[in-house]
Design a protein around this motif. Structure first.
Motif, short mmCIF file in Angstrom:
data_model
loop_
_atom_site.label_atom_id
_atom_site.label_comp_id
_atom_site.label_asym_id
_atom_site.label_seq_id
_atom_site.Cartn_x
_atom_site.Cartn_y
_atom_site.Cartn_z
N LEU A 180 17.30 3.16 -16.09
CA LEU A 180 17.78 2.26 -15.04
C LEU A 180 18.41 1.01 -15.65
O LEU A 180 17.98 0.53 -16.71
CB LEU A 180 16.62 1.83 -14.13
N LEU A 181 19.42 0.48 -14.96
CA LEU A 181 19.98 -0.82 -15.33
C LEU A 181 19.34 -1.94 -14.53
O LEU A 181 19.13 -3.04 -15.03
CB LEU A 181 21.50 -0.82 -15.12
N SER A 182 19.05 -1.67 -13.26
CA SER A 182 18.34 -2.65 -12.44
C SER A 182 17.69 -1.94 -11.28
O SER A 182 18.12 -0.86 -10.87
CB SER A 182 19.28 -3.75 -11.94
N LEU A 183 16.64 -2.57 -10.77
CA LEU A 183 15.93 -2.02 -9.62
C LEU A 183 15.41 -3.17 -8.77
O LEU A 183 14.73 -4.06 -9.27
CB LEU A 183 14.78 -1.12 -10.06
N THR A 184 15.77 -3.16 -7.49
CA THR A 184 15.39 -4.20 -6.56
C THR A 184 14.48 -3.62 -5.49
O THR A 184 14.75 -2.55 -4.96
CB THR A 184 16.64 -4.81 -5.90
N VAL A 185 13.39 -4.34 -5.21
CA VAL A 185 12.42 -3.89 -4.21
C VAL A 185 12.27 -4.97 -3.14
O VAL A 185 12.09 -6.14 -3.44
CB VAL A 185 11.05 -3.60 -4.83
N VAL A 186 12.34 -4.54 -1.88
CA VAL A 186 12.03 -5.39 -0.74
C VAL A 186 10.67 -4.95 -0.20
O VAL A 186 10.44 -3.76 -0.01
CB VAL A 186 13.10 -5.29 0.36
N ALA A 187 9.78 -5.92 0.02
CA ALA A 187 8.43 -5.61 0.50
C ALA A 187 7.93 -6.76 1.36
O ALA A 187 8.53 -7.85 1.36
CB ALA A 187 7.49 -5.37 -0.68
N PRO A 188 6.83 -6.57 2.06
CA PRO A 188 6.31 -7.65 2.90
C PRO A 188 5.89 -8.88 2.11
O PRO A 188 5.97 -10.01 2.62
CB PRO A 188 5.11 -7.01 3.61
N THR A 189 5.41 -8.69 0.86
CA THR A 189 4.98 -9.83 0.04
C THR A 189 5.62 -9.74 -1.33
O THR A 189 5.97 -8.64 -1.82
CB THR A 189 3.45 -9.87 -0.14
N LEU A 190 5.73 -10.90 -2.00
CA LEU A 190 6.28 -10.89 -3.35
C LEU A 190 5.27 -10.35 -4.35
O LEU A 190 5.65 -9.85 -5.41
CB LEU A 190 6.73 -12.29 -3.75
N THR A 191 4.00 -10.43 -4.05
CA THR A 191 2.99 -9.79 -4.91
C THR A 191 3.35 -8.33 -5.10
O THR A 191 3.36 -7.81 -6.23
CB THR A 191 1.59 -9.91 -4.29
N GLU A 192 3.66 -7.66 -3.99
CA GLU A 192 4.00 -6.24 -4.07
C GLU A 192 5.41 -6.02 -4.59
O GLU A 192 5.63 -5.17 -5.48
CB GLU A 192 3.85 -5.59 -2.70
N ALA A 193 6.38 -6.77 -4.09
CA ALA A 193 7.77 -6.54 -4.48
C ALA A 193 7.95 -6.69 -5.99
O ALA A 193 8.59 -5.86 -6.64
CB ALA A 193 8.69 -7.50 -3.73
N ASP A 194 7.39 -7.74 -6.57
CA ASP A 194 7.58 -8.01 -8.00
C ASP A 194 6.84 -6.99 -8.85
O ASP A 194 7.38 -6.46 -9.83
CB ASP A 194 7.10 -9.43 -8.31
N SER A 195 5.60 -6.69 -8.48
CA SER A 195 4.83 -5.72 -9.26
C SER A 195 5.45 -4.33 -9.19
O SER A 195 5.56 -3.63 -10.21
CB SER A 195 3.39 -5.66 -8.74
N VAL A 196 5.87 -3.92 -8.01
CA VAL A 196 6.46 -2.59 -7.85
C VAL A 196 7.79 -2.49 -8.59
O VAL A 196 8.08 -1.47 -9.22
CB VAL A 196 6.64 -2.25 -6.35
N ALA A 197 8.60 -3.55 -8.53
CA ALA A 197 9.89 -3.53 -9.23
C ALA A 197 9.70 -3.34 -10.72
O ALA A 197 10.38 -2.52 -11.36
CB ALA A 197 10.67 -4.81 -8.94
#
Length: 244
Positions: A180-197
């Motif tokens: 991957l070159l980049s991966l963006t995640v949208v989630a209800p919280t940044l705790t989840e979005a950042d960790s999942v990304a």
């Protein structure tokens, strides 16, 4: 109200559109983030993380216990691709600490009465009210965006190579993550979005499907072949000005 400070090695910008909210609300946000940096940075020898790694902290604090629990959750969920205890390296939970701490900061704002705000920590964003338009940088051209999304109440985080090179390691191989070159995640919280990304990026191409399968997560990715992959619910914004 607008404020920008350098914390944890990157700029953190805060915009609050509510009228009459005291400056103390912003003061509390940045005081908390500076406290987090002091407590959980693996680059500070007297931090809780460094002391734990050296065996000098037999009983981690409640906050550090929560952080390590999240790290273990994503290590297990990714089959070891995401791992904060890589061989030959010290304990480094930064990939979880950033989103966790900024989400906590957003909760401080809500507790202070803020209803419309945008908190941007080095490109990872928490929003309330809105809608807010958030641009995602092109993975190969710093002066271009590859997409713009629209958020009201939620969070978005991107993992990529363009800022820090091949810094995300696939814990299964011990080598930099590829695919991957980049991966963006949208989630209800940044705790989840950042960790999942970060966890999904560590998995490589298979991480896109893994992240997309998590409840509440929407994904936009650019793979090593420059192909764009996105989930149907990714909140792409209408064409217009980017404000975050």
């Amino acid at each position: 109200m607008r404020r920008v400070e350098q914390v944890m090695g990157f700029p953190v910008s805060l915009r609050i559109d509510d009228e009459g909210l005291p400056e103390s609300a912003a003061d509390a946000v940045f005081a908390w983030l500076h406290q987090v940096d002091a407590r959980f940075s693996p680059f500070k020898p007297d931090s809780e993380v460094s002391r734990l790694d050296r065996g000098e902290l037999p009983d981690p604090s409640e906050d550090l216990t929560e952080i390590l629990g999240l790290c273990e959750h994503y290590r297990t969920a990714t089959g070891g691709a995401f791992d904060v205890r890589l061989p030959g390296r010290g304990l480094d939970p930064c990939a979880v600490v950033k989103g966790w701490s900024v989400q906590r900061a957003a909760e401080l704002l809500r507790a202070a009465g803020a209803k419309r705000f945008c908190l941007n920590a080095g490109g990872d964003v928490v929003t309330a009210g809105g809608p807010w338009r958030v641009g995602v940088r092109h993975p190969e051209h710093a002066d271009q965006l590859c997409t713009v999304l629209q958020l009201t109440d939620g969070a978005v985080a991107t993992s990529a190579r363009y800022e820090r090179g091949d810094h995300i390691i696939d814990g299964r191989t011990g080598r930099p993550a590829t695919g991957l070159l980049s991966l963006t995640v949208v989630a209800p919280t940044l705790t989840e979005a950042d960790s999942v990304a970060t966890a999904a990026f560590a998995m490589g191409a298979e991480g896109v499907e893994w992240a997309a399968g998590l409840e509440g997560c929407e994904v936009f990715a650019v793979d090593a072949d420059r192909q764009v992959l996105r989930t149907p619910g990714f909140p792409t914004a209408p064409t217009g000005e980017t404000v975050a």
